[in-house]
Structures are given as C-alpha cells and as structure tokens.
Design a protein around this motif. Structure first.
Motif, PDB file in Angstrom:
ATOM      1  N   ASP A   1       0.807  -1.220   0.000  1.00 19.50           N
ATOM      2  CA  ASP A   1       0.000   0.000   0.000  1.00 19.50           C
ATOM      3  C   ASP A   1       0.838   1.267   0.000  1.00 19.50           C
ATOM      4  O   ASP A   1       0.383   2.320  -0.450  1.00 19.50           O
ATOM      5  CB  ASP A   1      -0.928   0.008   1.227  1.00 19.50           C
TER       6      ASP A   1
ATOM      7  N   ASN B   1      -8.839  -8.089  -9.050  1.00 18.46           N
ATOM      8  CA  ASN B   1      -7.720  -7.161  -8.919  1.00 18.46           C
ATOM      9  C   ASN B   1      -6.630  -7.765  -8.024  1.00 18.46           C
ATOM     10  O   ASN B   1      -6.923  -8.303  -6.940  1.00 18.46           O
ATOM     11  CB  ASN B   1      -8.196  -5.831  -8.327  1.00 18.46           C
TER      12      ASN B   1
ATOM     13  N   LYS C   1      -2.567  -7.082  -6.353  1.00 14.23           N
ATOM     14  CA  LYS C   1      -1.508  -6.112  -6.064  1.00 14.23           C
ATOM     15  C   LYS C   1      -0.303  -6.841  -5.486  1.00 14.23           C
ATOM     16  O   LYS C   1      -0.454  -7.890  -4.851  1.00 14.23           O
ATOM     17  CB  LYS C   1      -1.989  -5.068  -5.046  1.00 14.23           C
TER      18      LYS C   1
ATOM     19  N   ASP D   1       3.038   0.503 -10.794  1.00 12.35           N
ATOM     20  CA  ASP D   1       2.419   1.704 -10.219  1.00 12.35           C
ATOM     21  C   ASP D   1       3.423   2.662  -9.598  1.00 12.35           C
ATOM     22  O   ASP D   1       3.252   3.878  -9.662  1.00 12.35           O
ATOM     23  CB  ASP D   1       1.393   1.299  -9.165  1.00 12.35           C
TER      24      ASP D   1
ATOM     25  N   TRP E   1       3.184  -2.992  -7.932  1.00 11.89           N
ATOM     26  CA  TRP E   1       2.450  -3.238  -9.168  1.00 11.89           C
ATOM     27  C   TRP E   1       1.002  -3.650  -8.869  1.00 11.89           C
ATOM     28  O   TRP E   1       0.664  -4.030  -7.743  1.00 11.89           O
ATOM     29  CB  TRP E   1       3.136  -4.326 -10.003  1.00 11.89           C
ATOM     30  N   SER E   2       0.166  -3.562  -9.913  1.00 11.60           N
ATOM     31  CA  SER E   2      -1.230  -4.018  -9.804  1.00 11.60           C
ATOM     32  C   SER E   2      -1.646  -4.592 -11.153  1.00 11.60           C
ATOM     33  O   SER E   2      -1.073  -4.257 -12.195  1.00 11.60           O
ATOM     34  CB  SER E   2      -2.161  -2.867  -9.397  1.00 11.60           C
TER      35      SER E   2
END
Length: 463
Positions: free
Chosen positions: A116, A361, A363, A393, A409-410
């Motif tokens: 995060d 999704n 991450k 990201d 990254w995502s």
C-alpha cells in the motif's frame, strides 16, 4: 583392547534427560556454540538465548540422542529459572505486526498492507534479529574503521558522522529467508524450518548516512585495491559464546562510490529505531539483508570474509543436491546480491475475492538485487496458458545499475465465469533480463534461501 585410545564422548543435559551428542555435534551448524557453552553441562543456557529450539522438529532430533535421565535427586522442576532472559530489554514492537518468532524477534507488517505504501513505515518494517538487541549510549558510542594487520585506524562518533556530507538512498531490504515457507512446502521431504517466513520479509525505506567509499578513501582504500578482498561489518549483538554478529561484502562493493553502501543513522527521515540498528548500522543496497549489520561497532578491511556463522554457514548459495550429510561449507559462496523476486500482497492465499466484470484485482511487489530495475511483471490465472502484464504503479526514478528500491504493481486479470477458485501466479523480469524460475523444485536449498520461484496464491471467487 589395551593400548587403544578411548573416544571422548560429549554428554549434555536438558531438563531431566541426558544426551550423547558426540556424532550429532559434527553436523550441527552451530556446534561450536554447544562445545563452548554446554559440554558436560546444561543446554538450558543455549535454549534461553535461542528459544526457537523449542520447535517440535528440534526436540524430536534431540530425543534421538537420549541415553538416560538424571537421578531423581539431581532433577530440577524448572532449570530455566536459573538463567536470566537475555531479551528482557528488547523493544516492544507494533501490535499489528505478523510475528514469526518472539525471541529473537522475527516479524513484519501484515502482508495485505505491504504494497500500500512505497515507503514502509518504520514500525511495520520487517525485523529479522538473530540475538538480543544491545543497549547502546549514542553519546559515547564510537565506530572503528581499521585496515587489518596495520596501524591504520580511525574512530568516529555519531556526531562526527552527522557533521560529514551525507546521502539519502531509497532502497529495499530483503531478508535472506523471505518466502522460505513456500520453498519448504513445495519440495517433498524438505526438512522443517525454524522460521518459515512468508513473503512480507521485505520492506522499502529512505536511508540517510555517510558513504562508506568516502571513509575508506580517507584511509587509502580505493577501487584500485588489490590486496584486501573483503570489508567486514562487526556489530554489538553477541552470541552466547560472546562472538559478535558480523558479515562481510566484497571490497569492490564497499569502495565503489556508485555502490551506495552507507553507514546509516536515519531511516525514513527519523533516527534509526532500536530494532533497526540504532544508533548506526551498515546499509548495503542490493544485497541480502544479512550483510547490512545493525548496531555497528567496527568496519574491518580484510583479506578474509567475516568468520561469523551467518557468513560461513547459514546464508550461502547451496545447490539442490546439498544437505547436512554431504555439505562442504567452504565450497559454497556466501549469498550477496539477491536474485529477482516478486509476490502477491493482496489478496492473500485463501482469501475470497469478488469478481467484477469478469476480472479480479491483484496487487504486489517486485524487486531485484544488484541495482537492477524491474521492467515487467507477468501474472497468470490459468497455469501459464495466458499471461497478463501488470501496471508498474510505483518505481524509484533511479536507473540500473543503481535501482535499489522495490516496485509496486497491480493487475486486473480475467477469470472464468463458472470458476469457484483460481490460482494466481506472478513473475518479475529485471533490466538484465533475469526472470524468476517457475518452481522451487530445482532451486531448493537446505538452508532455505534464496526463495524466488513464481509466487502462487490460491483464492476463492465470489461472483
């Protein structure tokens, strides 16, 4: 038979038991500690310093060497009460942390929150201690720099270093055993590890300190150095034998002004926390965490590697055919620069994920040692039949070979409409074209590092 020498047997006690460890001590990676601390005596002092020995697998191994019990009058209800807890003054860590071992402390922030923030908060930055945290007075603490075998020595206080020109390096630090839990599970018959580490034993921060290359240059040690091959870092945390924790790096890394090795006194703009080496630690970007010695006392330019157990035995590059029966420690090089790696941070293994528009999704993080930059992150949900390129990201702007930070990254990946669960795999590619291996099977190491095969997460789907 007369005239034949009698073999010396090594007996120790633990609780009420008596054990003959003559044969086992030759194979034990820390056998010298037992020889120094417990011959003819108790194992309790070692268990107090290294309480992870209470692990079931270790106790079972010890029982294989039991030869009897102490006489009833010699047995003590609680022999541990005679030994002080060496970890009594260790700092209390954040209550949200994922703790693997309490003593010595091995823990980190939750995996689900790891990706995060680009800079990991200090309180959630992973900690992999080997020994009790030393108590150090920053007002009197000094750092010694010495060239082995000479009178060339210098000494610096913390204030001395702060008055020098400093640099700030953005860099990740990764534990040598990061993701070790997956390696052990993936290889049939692999021995049980004491600390089976999950993928959250990596973190990223800004480190501020004095370049080691500048300090060495002042002592006449430059990139042209021929005689000395290693730089040893010696800490103030000590084994039960009194030996300090130490590690070493190649001289070319230490003297290279672009290698960014520093004597760090700040972390994310604040003084180093006690758990992270206060007041000064070595920081070696791009190398395994074990070489960034905390609570630094001495820097030694030497012809030899550090003699410490963690340099000579634990954190080495062992082949998949090597085990405790055939290992030749001297033939296996120490782990230095870490290979390319990545992991899924969210969702976690076993989580239920909601499907939106036929996709889920994902991450995670990716990282490569040696200053290499992550150039691509691939994700699949069908066993590698189709791959999807993740969005990178957040990356540090530095370029290879000075890219020390991790990459966050995502990715949005499609899943089948009727699927109730799915396996998500990820793999990273760095700027040298290095890519993670598919399986742990062929890279298995009996010491559990490095662990960089595809990261695989199984999640349930909610449509």
């Amino acid at each position: 038979m007369s005239g034949m020498p009698l073999e010396t047997r090594i007996w120790v006690t633990f609780r009420e038991g008596v054990y003959d460890i003559t044969d086992y001590i030759k194979k034990h990676p820390g056998g010298e500690k037992i020889l120094i601390s417990a011959i003819g005596g108790q194992l309790e002092p070692l268990w107090t310093m290294y309480p992870f020995h209470e692990h079931r697998a270790i106790l079972q191994t010890l029982e294989m060497h039991r030869i009897g019990n102490l006489a009833l009058e010699d047995q003590i209800d609680d022999p541990f009460k005679f030994f002080d807890d060496p970890y009594i003054n260790d700092p209390v860590m954040h209550s949200d942390n994922h703790v693997v071992v309490e003593k010595p402390y091995i823990g980190s922030g939750p995996l689900s929150r790891l990706g995060d923030e680009f800079y990991t908060p200090n309180e959630h930055f992973y900690v992999r201690n080997h020994l009790p945290v030393p108590q150090i007075d920053p007002n009197t603490h000094t750092i010694e720099l010495e060239i082995e075998g000479t009178d060339n020595k210098k000494c610096y206080t913390l204030d001395d270093l702060k008055r020098m020109k400093n640099v700030t390096v953005t860099a990740a630090l990764m534990c040598s055993g990061n993701r070790r839990e997956e390696m052990v599970k993936a290889v049939p018959g692999a021995r049980e590890m004491v600390a089976n580490l999950t993928p959250n034993f990596i973190s990223n921060a800004q480190w501020t300190g004095v370049p080691l290359s500048c300090l060495l240059k002042d002592m006449g040690i430059t990139t042209d150095e021929k005689k000395y091959k290693h730089v040893q870092f010696i800490g103030l945390d000590k084994e039960v034998t009194g030996e300090p924790y130490s590690a070493s790096i190649p001289i070319f890394k230490a003297t290279d002004p672009y290698g960014d090795v520093i004597l760090a006194y700040e972390m994310n703009g604040a003084p180093l926390p006690p758990m992270h080496g206060f007041p000064i630690r070595a920081f070696v970007p791009g190398h395994t965490g074990a070489r960034s010695v905390k609570w630094l006392k001495k820097v030694l330019v030497s012809e030899h590697e550090a003699p410490c157990h963690y340099q000579q035995i634990d954190y080495k590059l062992y082949g998949p055919n090597v085990n405790w029966k055939n290992v030749d420690y001297s033939a296996c090089p120490a782990l230095q620069m870490v290979p390319v790696n990545s992991a899924v941070c969210r969702p976690n293994n076993g989580d239920t994920v909601h499907v939106e528009d036929g996709c889920i999704n994902i991450k995670g993080y990716a990282y490569s040692g040696g200053g290499q930059k992550i150039i691509r992150l691939d994700v699949t949900s069908d066993g590698g039949e189709t791959w999807h390129t993740a969005t990178l990201d957040h990356q540090d702007k530095s370029e290879a070979p000075h890219h020390w930070a991790w990459t966050l990254w995502s990715c949005k990946i499609p899943v089948k409409k009727d699927a109730s669960e799915v396996d998500v795999w990820c793999k990273a590619v760095d700027s040298s074209g290095n890519v993670q291996p598919e399986s742990f099977k062929n890279i298995f190491s009996w010491k559990g590092c490095p662990c960089n095969a595809y990261n695989r997460v199984k999640v349930k789907l909610s449509h």
